[in-house]
Design a protein around this motif. Structure first.
Motif, PDB file in Angstrom:
ATOM      1  N   HIS A 109      78.022  20.574  19.342  1.00 31.80           N
ATOM      2  CA  HIS A 109      78.992  19.618  18.961  1.00 31.80           C
ATOM      3  C   HIS A 109      79.166  18.305  19.910  1.00 31.80           C
ATOM      4  CE1 HIS A 109      82.164  19.065  15.831  1.00 31.80           C
ATOM      5  NE2 HIS A 109      82.933  18.529  16.880  1.00 31.80           N
ATOM      6  N   ASN A 110      78.698  17.253  19.376  1.00 31.86           N
ATOM      7  CA  ASN A 110      78.829  16.034  20.173  1.00 31.86           C
ATOM      8  C   ASN A 110      77.545  16.242  21.177  1.00 31.86           C
ATOM      9  OD1 ASN A 110      78.930  13.524  21.398  1.00 31.86           O
ATOM     10  ND2 ASN A 110      80.815  14.337  22.976  1.00 31.86           N
ATOM     11  N   ALA A 111      76.334  16.410  20.640  1.00 32.01           N
ATOM     12  CA  ALA A 111      75.288  17.106  21.236  1.00 32.01           C
ATOM     13  C   ALA A 111      74.582  16.104  22.487  1.00 32.01           C
ATOM     14  CB  ALA A 111      74.052  17.182  20.299  1.00 32.01           C
ATOM     15  N   GLY A 112      75.167  14.723  22.287  1.00 34.14           N
ATOM     16  CA  GLY A 112      74.714  13.782  23.382  1.00 34.14           C
ATOM     17  C   GLY A 112      74.996  14.087  24.870  1.00 34.14           C
ATOM     18  N   PHE A 113      76.606  14.818  24.672  1.00 34.16           N
ATOM     19  CA  PHE A 113      77.054  15.122  25.881  1.00 34.16           C
ATOM     20  C   PHE A 113      76.227  16.344  26.663  1.00 34.16           C
ATOM     21  CE2 PHE A 113      79.807  17.900  28.130  1.00 34.16           C
ATOM     22  CZ  PHE A 113      80.232  16.946  29.288  1.00 34.16           C
ATOM     23  N   ASP A 114      76.037  17.425  25.571  1.00 30.50           N
ATOM     24  CA  ASP A 114      75.248  18.647  26.199  1.00 30.50           C
ATOM     25  C   ASP A 114      73.869  18.177  26.531  1.00 30.50           C
ATOM     26  OD1 ASP A 114      77.649  21.022  25.640  1.00 30.50           O
ATOM     27  OD2 ASP A 114      77.330  19.479  23.875  1.00 30.50           O
ATOM     28  N   MET A 115      73.319  17.743  25.823  1.00 31.71           N
ATOM     29  CA  MET A 115      71.643  17.472  26.039  1.00 31.71           C
ATOM     30  C   MET A 115      71.665  16.590  27.143  1.00 31.71           C
ATOM     31  SD  MET A 115      70.353  19.276  23.752  1.00 31.71           S
ATOM     32  CE  MET A 115      71.591  20.088  23.528  1.00 31.71           C
ATOM     33  N   GLY A 116      72.606  15.651  27.517  1.00 31.79           N
ATOM     34  CA  GLY A 116      72.559  15.085  28.614  1.00 31.79           C
ATOM     35  C   GLY A 116      72.619  15.750  29.760  1.00 31.79           C
ATOM     36  N   PHE A 117      73.353  16.549  30.144  1.00 35.35           N
ATOM     37  CA  PHE A 117      73.428  17.587  31.204  1.00 35.35           C
ATOM     38  C   PHE A 117      72.265  18.397  31.547  1.00 35.35           C
ATOM     39  CE2 PHE A 117      78.070  16.185  31.463  1.00 35.35           C
ATOM     40  CZ  PHE A 117      78.399  16.442  32.793  1.00 35.35           C
ATOM     41  N   LEU A 118      71.712  18.811  30.294  1.00 37.48           N
ATOM     42  CA  LEU A 118      70.721  19.793  30.408  1.00 37.48           C
ATOM     43  C   LEU A 118      69.342  19.130  30.775  1.00 37.48           C
ATOM     44  CD1 LEU A 118      71.082  22.137  27.196  1.00 37.48           C
ATOM     45  CD2 LEU A 118      71.383  22.681  29.546  1.00 37.48           C
ATOM     46  N   ARG A 119      69.357  17.835  30.302  1.00 37.04           N
ATOM     47  CA  ARG A 119      68.125  16.787  30.644  1.00 37.04           C
ATOM     48  C   ARG A 119      68.206  16.740  32.151  1.00 37.04           C
ATOM     49  NH1 ARG A 119      67.964  14.441  26.124  1.00 37.04           N
ATOM     50  NH2 ARG A 119      69.612  12.798  26.634  1.00 37.04           N
ATOM     51  N   ALA A 120      69.253  16.347  32.584  1.00 39.74           N
ATOM     52  CA  ALA A 120      69.617  15.970  33.894  1.00 39.74           C
ATOM     53  C   ALA A 120      69.339  17.058  34.824  1.00 39.74           C
ATOM     54  CB  ALA A 120      70.817  15.179  34.254  1.00 39.74           C
ATOM     55  N   VAL A 138      78.768  17.203  14.820  1.00 39.49           N
ATOM     56  CA  VAL A 138      79.886  15.662  14.799  1.00 39.49           C
ATOM     57  C   VAL A 138      78.951  14.789  13.835  1.00 39.49           C
ATOM     58  CG1 VAL A 138      80.572  13.722  16.118  1.00 39.49           C
ATOM     59  CG2 VAL A 138      80.622  16.084  17.054  1.00 39.49           C
ATOM     60  N   ARG A 139      77.900  14.351  14.100  1.00 41.31           N
ATOM     61  CA  ARG A 139      77.347  13.555  12.962  1.00 41.31           C
ATOM     62  C   ARG A 139      76.926  14.411  11.719  1.00 41.31           C
ATOM     63  NH1 ARG A 139      71.905  11.175  16.023  1.00 41.31           N
ATOM     64  NH2 ARG A 139      72.181   9.881  14.066  1.00 41.31           N
ATOM     65  N   LEU A 140      76.768  15.561  11.569  1.00 39.65           N
ATOM     66  CA  LEU A 140      76.639  16.246  10.206  1.00 39.65           C
ATOM     67  C   LEU A 140      77.993  16.196   9.711  1.00 39.65           C
ATOM     68  CD1 LEU A 140      74.563  19.346  10.924  1.00 39.65           C
ATOM     69  CD2 LEU A 140      74.001  17.276   9.781  1.00 39.65           C
ATOM     70  N   ALA A 141      79.091  16.372  10.192  1.00 29.13           N
ATOM     71  CA  ALA A 141      80.471  16.400   9.606  1.00 29.13           C
ATOM     72  C   ALA A 141      80.778  15.106   9.142  1.00 29.13           C
ATOM     73  CB  ALA A 141      81.418  16.793  10.859  1.00 29.13           C
TER      74      ALA A 141
END
Length: 586
Positions: A109-120, A138-141
């Motif tokens: 949910h708000n994948a940009g946040f979670d993917m950003g931390f995992l990628r970093a 979020v975008r699907l909703a």
């Protein structure tokens, strides 16, 4: 055009892209020390693996961030410094999570946040980021729910709205479980409008108008086969024609977020029906598309609406012929041997005429000159040695014919003396330090050689009464094309295990009868014959039969292709002083 095909079983739509019910998702949520992936750290990871509505496993752990947790974060999440003391560090947690989620679609949910931390975190630890497919709830909703129905798409607001059994509380595993419920509820909403596969789910994350979505039913019943589709309006008029290797998948894409062209979105809102023509293979589909566009002139198509548009350079029918630029529809074209072309613009044809005038002493004036005892006055071009002045009687019909033979021989491919002379001019200009002029002359020569090569190849193909070619279909079978005078007359396939030659003989017997007309392209447009030629040029194509050899003269313009390629490299990769220094390369 006639075609013969061996019936085959078509896959269902679910087989075109991975069905959602067979896709494994890992729904993940992170808690962190702050909002910046560059400076803050992960304090907790929670994830749930699901497929087909069933939970396959869970992953949950606190993470020692190696720093203190700010008080405001503790208030929000309830995670204290004491709780992470003794917890594993990210360097041991992250590899385990990557293994848990391997080959899965990540959801957050708000994948940009979670993917950003995992990628970093991967970058800091020197681990390769697996670049998984990612779905953002979020975008699907925002796609599935109206603003009135869901004023907020925060997880805390969506979970109760969509009937989630888990209440989010800013702890990673709890929030991941709540996101699973939200995801499944959104699947139900999106499934009602035809989202059944991963490709469609990815497209569903993009914005689409309600008017587009309402037209999804127009794709129902279309086969998963190559062919041409026609969007029709309220008055049965053809709005748009397209082609695809998979009709159903392509047409469905017009009603989703993958379609971003404004004019096409407007076209979809006007469409009332989608017709289709199943084709044997991609070449037949391309040719049918071109012919249908030319016939119906659809409002929303931009290309192929004028397939016979083009320009040619011809020699006039006079005692002392001159070069003339004529449109492809000109009757003069059918009465002229060895015209030069086709050119896609009149400006390009005029450039070729200028290049020829610089190498051949063909007259440029338009005055009529008597065959015997001309009484004109020589112009300045004669004084410069650019013209033999036949108007003043300084050059006989026989002498002037030698210049004409230079041009006709060049077009026919019997000699390339004109191209050689133009190349010498390029070298001379470069040697004299006139680099800008040399570059211009080089580009003119390259353009002339290119159009000559294309025209000679088209003419060679059009000169064959019948040619049958085959290409592997990628599944152990063959795709066949019957080409007559440069026109596609028949198309078919022999699937794996089917004897190919009976199919070929049936295609030859049932193919369209083609009666060639006068002119350089006697049976089809330059666009169609060029499309066929490109198909024949693909690696793996084989000639099955031909009524006569398919060949080009030894001195045709194809031998100048290395020069053309070098000129293209010089234009594209050099600039300024480098271009001037290298203007004579080739």
């Amino acid at each position: 055009m006639a075609g013969t095909r061996v019936p085959t079983l078509q896959p269902s739509f679910d087989e075109l892209s991975e069905p959602l019910r067979e896709t494994t998702f890992v729904v993940v949520d992170l808690e962190t020390t702050g909002g910046s992936a560059r400076t803050e750290r992960i304090t907790e990871i929670g994830a749930v693996k699901v497929r087909g509505g069933q939970v396959l496993g869970e992953f949950a752990t606190l993470v020692d961030p190696g720093r203190s947790i700010p008080p405001n974060i503790t208030i929000l999440t309830g995670i204290t410094n004491a709780m992470v003391v003794g917890a594993p560090r990210i360097d041991s947690v992250l590899p385990s999570f990557l293994e848990f989620s391997r080959n899965c679609v990540l959801v957050a949910h708000n994948a940009g946040f979670d993917m950003g931390f995992l990628r970093a975190a991967c970058q800091r630890l020197g681990l390769p980021w697996p670049a998984p497919r990612v779905i953002d709830t979020v975008r699907l909703a925002r796609s599935a729910l109206s603003k009135d129905e869901a004023p907020s798409v925060r997880l805390g607001a969506l979970a109760p709205l969509l009937g989630a059994t888990v209440r989010p509380d800013h702890r990673a595993l709890t929030d991941a479980r709540a996101t699973v419920d939200v995801l499944h509820a959104l699947f139900e909403r999106l499934g009602a409008v035809g989202v059944q596969s991963m490709d469609e789910l990815v497209h569903a994350q993009r914005r689409v108008s309600t008017a587009q979505r309402r037209k999804r039913h127009l794709a129902q019943g279309l086969p998963a086969a190559p062919g041409v589709y026609l969007f029709r309006g309220a008055k049965d008029e053809v709005l748009y024609v397209g082609t695809s290797k998979n009709l159903r998948q392509r047409v469905r894409s017009y009603f989703g977020r993958s379609e971003q062209r404004r004019r096409i979105r407007h076209m979809v809102t006007l469409a009332e029906r989608v017709d289709h023509v199943v084709c044997a293979h991609s070449l037949e589909a391309q040719v049918r598309e071109q012919r249908l566009i030319a016939a119906h002139q659809p409002r929303y198509n931009r290309r192929s609406k004028q397939p016979h548009r083009g320009w040619w350079v011809v020699l006039t029918s006079e005692a002392f012929p001159r070069l003339s630029v004529v449109p492809a529809q000109s009757p003069q074209l059918g009465r002229t041997a060895n015209p030069l072309g086709p050119f896609w613009s009149r400006a390009a044809a005029l450039e070729a005429v200028d290049a020829l005038h610089s190498a051949v002493r063909i007259r440029r004036c338009t005055q009529r000159i008597r065959r015997h005892d001309p009484d004109g006055t020589a112009c300045a071009l004669a004084e410069l040695g650019k013209c033999g002045a036949p108007c003043a009687g300084l050059e006989s019909v026989t002498d002037y014919a030698a210049h004409v033979m230079q041009v006709t021989g060049m077009v026919a491919g019997s000699n390339d003396d004109v191209l050689t002379g133009l190349h010498q001019r390029v070298v001379q200009l470069g040697s004299a330090g006139r680099f800008d002029d040399a570059a211009t002359a080089r580009d003119r020569l390259a353009a002339l050689a290119s159009v000559l090569h294309r025209g000679q190849r088209l003419a060679a193909l059009c000169g064959i009464a019948e040619l049958v070619a085959a290409r592997p279909d990628g599944s152990g079978g063959w795709e066949f094309s019957v080409i007559r005078h440069g026109r596609l007359a028949g198309a078919g396939v022999a699937r794996r295990g089917v004897a190919p030659m009976p199919i070929v003989h049936l295609l030859q017997a049932s193919a369209e009868t083609v009666r060639p007309a006068a002119g350089p392209l006697p049976a089809a447009s330059a666009e169609e014959t060029s499309t066929i030629l490109a198909w024949l040029d693909q690696p793996g194509t084989r000639l099955v039969s031909s009524t006569q050899p398919w060949s080009l003269p030894a001195r045709a313009a194809g031998r100048w292709q290395p020069f053309v390629d070098a000129a293209a490299v010089a234009r594209g990769s050099l600039s300024g002083a480098d271009l001037r220094r290298h203007a004579v390369t080739g």
